[in-house]
Design an enzyme around this catalytic site. Structure first.
Site, PDB file in Angstrom:
ATOM      1  N   HIS A 155      68.140  32.989   4.536  1.00 40.94           N
ATOM      2  CA  HIS A 155      67.615  34.319   4.783  1.00 40.94           C
ATOM      3  C   HIS A 155      67.265  34.849   5.995  1.00 40.94           C
ATOM      4  O   HIS A 155      66.161  35.289   6.471  1.00 40.94           O
ATOM      5  CB  HIS A 155      66.287  34.809   3.612  1.00 40.94           C
ATOM      6  N   ARG A 189      53.720  45.341  -4.465  1.00 39.90           N
ATOM      7  CA  ARG A 189      53.485  44.392  -3.166  1.00 39.90           C
ATOM      8  C   ARG A 189      53.697  42.952  -3.513  1.00 39.90           C
ATOM      9  O   ARG A 189      53.099  42.840  -4.436  1.00 39.90           O
ATOM     10  CB  ARG A 189      52.219  44.731  -2.468  1.00 39.90           C
ATOM     11  N   ARG A 246      60.983  22.627  -5.687  1.00 41.64           N
ATOM     12  CA  ARG A 246      62.540  22.216  -5.844  1.00 41.64           C
ATOM     13  C   ARG A 246      62.938  21.240  -4.869  1.00 41.64           C
ATOM     14  O   ARG A 246      62.387  20.947  -3.822  1.00 41.64           O
ATOM     15  CB  ARG A 246      63.351  23.510  -6.003  1.00 41.64           C
ATOM     16  N   TYR A 297      69.257  27.654   1.855  1.00 41.39           N
ATOM     17  CA  TYR A 297      68.891  29.061   1.822  1.00 41.39           C
ATOM     18  C   TYR A 297      68.217  29.338   3.327  1.00 41.39           C
ATOM     19  O   TYR A 297      67.364  28.317   3.706  1.00 41.39           O
ATOM     20  CB  TYR A 297      67.756  29.508   0.631  1.00 41.39           C
ATOM     21  N   ALA A 304      57.205  36.760  -5.703  1.00 42.85           N
ATOM     22  CA  ALA A 304      58.522  37.031  -4.991  1.00 42.85           C
ATOM     23  C   ALA A 304      59.225  35.666  -5.070  1.00 42.85           C
ATOM     24  O   ALA A 304      60.537  35.779  -4.791  1.00 42.85           O
ATOM     25  CB  ALA A 304      58.079  37.110  -3.394  1.00 42.85           C
ATOM     26  N   LYS A 308      64.970  25.580   0.657  1.00 46.48           N
ATOM     27  CA  LYS A 308      64.209  26.607   1.239  1.00 46.48           C
ATOM     28  C   LYS A 308      64.608  26.363   3.031  1.00 46.48           C
ATOM     29  O   LYS A 308      65.117  25.518   3.444  1.00 46.48           O
ATOM     30  CB  LYS A 308      62.874  26.573   1.302  1.00 46.48           C
ATOM     31  N   LEU A 313      69.318  46.286  -7.466  1.00 47.08           N
ATOM     32  CA  LEU A 313      69.752  45.622  -6.228  1.00 47.08           C
ATOM     33  C   LEU A 313      70.757  46.548  -5.759  1.00 47.08           C
ATOM     34  O   LEU A 313      71.792  46.860  -6.438  1.00 47.08           O
ATOM     35  CB  LEU A 313      70.025  44.231  -6.122  1.00 47.08           C
ATOM     36  N   SER A 328      68.620  34.135 -10.016  1.00 49.99           N
ATOM     37  CA  SER A 328      68.514  35.743 -10.635  1.00 49.99           C
ATOM     38  C   SER A 328      68.409  35.299 -12.285  1.00 49.99           C
ATOM     39  O   SER A 328      67.546  36.083 -12.950  1.00 49.99           O
ATOM     40  CB  SER A 328      69.720  36.524 -10.453  1.00 49.99           C
ATOM     41  N   GLU A 385      72.807  31.828   0.593  1.00 49.52           N
ATOM     42  CA  GLU A 385      72.859  33.305   0.189  1.00 49.52           C
ATOM     43  C   GLU A 385      73.912  34.185   0.270  1.00 49.52           C
ATOM     44  O   GLU A 385      74.016  35.119  -0.034  1.00 49.52           O
ATOM     45  CB  GLU A 385      71.561  33.863   0.508  1.00 49.52           C
ATOM     46  N   VAL A 426      60.877  42.242 -10.313  1.00 50.90           N
ATOM     47  CA  VAL A 426      61.559  41.184  -9.784  1.00 50.90           C
ATOM     48  C   VAL A 426      62.247  41.604  -8.498  1.00 50.90           C
ATOM     49  O   VAL A 426      62.572  40.647  -7.889  1.00 50.90           O
ATOM     50  CB  VAL A 426      62.810  40.692 -10.805  1.00 50.90           C
ATOM     51  N   ALA A 427      62.556  42.585  -8.421  1.00 50.23           N
ATOM     52  CA  ALA A 427      63.129  43.293  -6.995  1.00 50.23           C
ATOM     53  C   ALA A 427      62.115  43.073  -5.845  1.00 50.23           C
ATOM     54  O   ALA A 427      62.451  43.825  -4.743  1.00 50.23           O
ATOM     55  CB  ALA A 427      63.956  44.542  -7.262  1.00 50.23           C
ATOM     56  N   ASP A 461      61.344  41.175  -3.926  1.00 52.78           N
ATOM     57  CA  ASP A 461      61.899  40.621  -2.527  1.00 52.78           C
ATOM     58  C   ASP A 461      62.810  41.337  -1.671  1.00 52.78           C
ATOM     59  O   ASP A 461      63.166  41.297  -0.550  1.00 52.78           O
ATOM     60  CB  ASP A 461      62.917  39.316  -2.698  1.00 52.78           C
TER      61      ASP A 461
HETATM   62  N1  LIG Z   1      61.419  37.670  -7.493  1.00 52.32           N
HETATM   63  C1  LIG Z   1      62.080  36.723  -7.678  1.00 52.32           C
HETATM   64  O1  LIG Z   1      61.751  35.745  -7.608  1.00 52.32           O
HETATM   65  C2  LIG Z   1      63.595  36.776  -7.637  1.00 52.32           C
HETATM   66  C3  LIG Z   1      64.416  35.898  -8.138  1.00 52.32           C
HETATM   67  C4  LIG Z   1      65.772  36.217  -8.221  1.00 52.32           C
HETATM   68  C5  LIG Z   1      66.449  37.512  -7.646  1.00 52.32           C
HETATM   69  N2  LIG Z   1      65.270  38.486  -7.522  1.00 52.32           N
HETATM   70  C6  LIG Z   1      65.965  39.864  -6.876  1.00 52.32           C
HETATM   71  O2  LIG Z   1      66.356  40.878  -8.091  1.00 52.32           O
HETATM   72  C7  LIG Z   1      66.841  41.660  -7.776  1.00 52.32           C
HETATM   73  C8  LIG Z   1      68.078  41.934  -8.948  1.00 52.32           C
HETATM   74  O3  LIG Z   1      69.139  40.600  -8.436  1.00 52.32           O
HETATM   75  P1  LIG Z   1      70.399  40.631  -9.399  1.00 52.32           P
HETATM   76  O4  LIG Z   1      70.971  39.399  -9.342  1.00 52.32           O
HETATM   77  O5  LIG Z   1      70.080  40.948 -10.697  1.00 52.32           O
HETATM   78  O6  LIG Z   1      71.468  41.709  -8.822  1.00 52.32           O
HETATM   79  P2  LIG Z   1      72.577  42.183  -9.451  1.00 52.32           P
HETATM   80  O7  LIG Z   1      73.415  42.831  -7.924  1.00 52.32           O
HETATM   81  O8  LIG Z   1      73.357  41.322 -10.332  1.00 52.32           O
HETATM   82  O9  LIG Z   1      72.211  43.748 -10.031  1.00 52.32           O
HETATM   83  C9  LIG Z   1      71.724  44.521  -9.689  1.00 52.32           C
HETATM   84  C10 LIG Z   1      71.786  45.692 -10.547  1.00 52.32           C
HETATM   85  O10 LIG Z   1      71.040  46.835 -10.040  1.00 52.32           O
HETATM   86  C11 LIG Z   1      72.031  48.076 -10.377  1.00 52.32           C
HETATM   87  N3  LIG Z   1      71.752  49.278  -9.773  1.00 52.32           N
HETATM   88  C12 LIG Z   1      71.632  49.729  -8.369  1.00 52.32           C
HETATM   89  N4  LIG Z   1      71.200  50.714  -8.390  1.00 52.32           N
HETATM   90  C13 LIG Z   1      70.433  51.243  -9.485  1.00 52.32           C
HETATM   91  C14 LIG Z   1      69.721  52.162  -9.809  1.00 52.32           C
HETATM   92  N5  LIG Z   1      69.311  53.301  -8.991  1.00 52.32           N
HETATM   93  N6  LIG Z   1      69.234  52.286 -11.089  1.00 52.32           N
HETATM   94  C15 LIG Z   1      69.327  51.459 -12.021  1.00 52.32           C
HETATM   95  N7  LIG Z   1      70.225  50.284 -11.714  1.00 52.32           N
HETATM   96  C16 LIG Z   1      70.810  50.326 -10.405  1.00 52.32           C
HETATM   97  C17 LIG Z   1      73.445  47.710 -10.055  1.00 52.32           C
HETATM   98  O11 LIG Z   1      74.297  48.616 -10.698  1.00 52.32           O
HETATM   99  C18 LIG Z   1      73.551  46.169 -10.579  1.00 52.32           C
HETATM  100  O12 LIG Z   1      74.032  46.170 -11.824  1.00 52.32           O
HETATM  101  C19 LIG Z   1      67.514  41.341  -6.204  1.00 52.32           C
HETATM  102  O13 LIG Z   1      66.616  42.210  -5.604  1.00 52.32           O
HETATM  103  C20 LIG Z   1      67.136  40.082  -6.321  1.00 52.32           C
HETATM  104  O14 LIG Z   1      66.884  39.537  -4.688  1.00 52.32           O
HETATM  105  C21 LIG Z   1      63.959  38.165  -7.176  1.00 52.32           C
END
Ligand SMILES: NC(=O)c1ccc[n+]([C@@H]2O[C@H](COP(=O)([O-])OP(=O)(O)OC[C@H]3O[C@@H](n4cnc5c(N)ncnc54)[C@H](O)[C@@H]3O)[C@@H](O)[C@H]2O)c1
Length: 370
Positions: A96, A279, A15, A94, A299, A75, A240, A134, A118, A267-268, A270
């Site tokens: 972090h 992992r 990017r 970003y 990640a 980054k 999240l 996201s 962030e 996806v979570a 990270d």
């Molecule tokens: N892997 C990647 O490349 C990448 C890229 C972007 C985002 N992410 C990650 O994806 C994750 C989600 O991001 P987001 O932007 O959608 O966050 P968000 O805050 O928009 O959504 C998170 C949702 O999780 C729900 N939640 C919380 N606890 C819960 C549970 N016990 N059961 C079910 N739902 C629950 C919340 O109510 C919320 O609606 C984050 O960890 C973010 O860092 C990863």
């Protein structure tokens, strides 16, 4: 203001912090933009595109950092960039910080002004510079999940949308935020049978209102998750809890309840992942199998689609970059609470509580540096 756009040098990062369209806007606002040669190439933008937009090209990263009052990138700086950063230089990217202590110490030492994408935060507590990534990751989760469900890639061998006379795949999305909503839209559009879970009833009501008929909402709790796992083909983790590790909603023992070839895209990852067996993996080697369940836990998913990700990110960052360039960081942050919350390390002081707490450093309220 003199703005520099260096080429990203972090491994596999394609990017870039500004597009030619962004350069046009910055130049129109009276600023001078220097772009490092080939900085945009990974995202499909050539040096000539930047020149046509009004930027000047510099051959080396040293020259870009050397000339710029404000650096726009993607980054966090890596070790080899630390010494290039000048006192009072504004870095908009970003960071972090809380996940890497050496970076925090380096930025304190360089006395730069570090405004982190962030932590830019709106009044409704949403994070406008995290949302675009996201959105990308949520949509990609379904694309990747559909691919890994194919037999040659060790999935169950099921087509997401089915065909006439054959039922579609069942997709379970845990977490109905930005990632989950975007994943649900894609999976529904491809004709899958989709269930989206959240533990926030208000959110489920909203999703129920806006989602198409092939998306069902379901309360997230252990009982309900256990009930659905044996019948679902693709499971997407999208939970999240801000500022905390993701809860392990799928524990290792639950893998045995899933059918062989089930695909889990966490996806979570990270934030530690919402599946216990998650992992972090890379785009080079994105998957692994435990108990016959295929795990995809990359990640930095948006890194695989740099064209889309760069445009999505810069659509969101550019209005802030223009405010910073037009007013200077102090006035821009004094005028905008959203931007002010982005300040993390300023001229040697840690002004973001979470970062100070993470490393036991002195915290200086951000108002004291404005
Ligand atoms: N892997 C990647 O490349 C990448 C890229 C972007 C985002 N992410 C990650 O994806 C994750 C989600 O991001 P987001 O932007 O959608 O966050 P968000 O805050 O928009 O959504 C998170 C949702 O999780 C729900 N939640 C919380 N606890 C819960 C549970 N016990 N059961 C079910 N739902 C629950 C919340 O109510 C919320 O609606 C984050 O960890 C973010 O860092 C990863």
């Amino acid at each position: 203001m003199i703005i520099g756009v260096p080429k990203e040098i972090k491994n596999n990062e394609n990017r870039v912090g500004a597009t030619p369209a962004g350069v046009i806007e910055l130049v129109r606002n009276g600023h001078t933009v220097y772009v490092q040669s080939t900085a945009g190439e990974g995202s499909g933008f050539m040096d000539d595109d930047y020149i046509a937009a009004g930027a000047s090209i510099l051959p080396s990263i040293e020259e870009v950092y050397g000339v710029a009052e404000m650096i726009i990138k993607v980054k966090e700086p890596i070790e080899s960039e630390y010494s290039l950063i000048k006192e009072d230089q504004l870095l908009f990217t970003y960071f972090h910080f809380a996940s890497y202590e050496p970076l925090t110490h380096a930025m304190i030492k360089q006395k730069a002004v570090c405004l982190a994408y962030e932590t830019v935060e709106k009044a409704d507590r949403s994070l406008p510079l995290l949302v675009p990534m996201s959105e990308v990751a949520g949509r990609m989760a379904v694309q990747e999940g559909a691919k890994y469900l194919e037999k040659p890639l060790q999935g169950r061998g099921i087509l997401l949308g089915g065909v006439p006379g054959v039922r579609p795949a069942k997709v379970l999305i845990i977490g109905g935020g930005v990632v989950g909503t975007n994943a649900a839209k894609m999976a529904a559009g491809m004709g899958a049978d989709v269930t989206i879970m959240d533990n926030n009833l208000q959110r489920l009501r909203y999703l129920d209102d806006i989602m198409p008929a092939n998306v069902n909402t379901f309360m997230s709790n252990e009982y309900n998750i256990r009930e659905l796992l044996p019948t679902h083909d693709l499971i997407i983790g999208a939970v999240l809890i801000p500022g905390a590790k993701a809860p392990h909603l799928i524990t290792r023992d639950m893998l045995k309840e899933m059918r062989p070839g089930t695909v889990v895209v966490d996806v979570a990852v990270d934030q530690g992942g919402c599946i216990e067996t998650c992992r972090p993996t890379t785009h080079q080697d994105p998957t692994y199998i435990i108990d016959d369940v295929l795990h995809y836990c990359v990640a930095n998913m948006p890194g695989a689609v740099p064209y889309t990700s760069t445009l999505a990110l810069t659509n969101a960052t550019l209005p802030f970059a223009i405010q910073l360039a037009n007013k200077g960081w102090k006035k821009a942050c004094a005028d905008s609470n959203e931007l002010k919350l982005g300040l993390n390390v300023v001229q040697g002081k840690v002004v973001y509580k979470g970062v100070a707490e993470a490393f036991n450093l002195d915290y200086v309220p951000v108002e004291n540096v404005l």
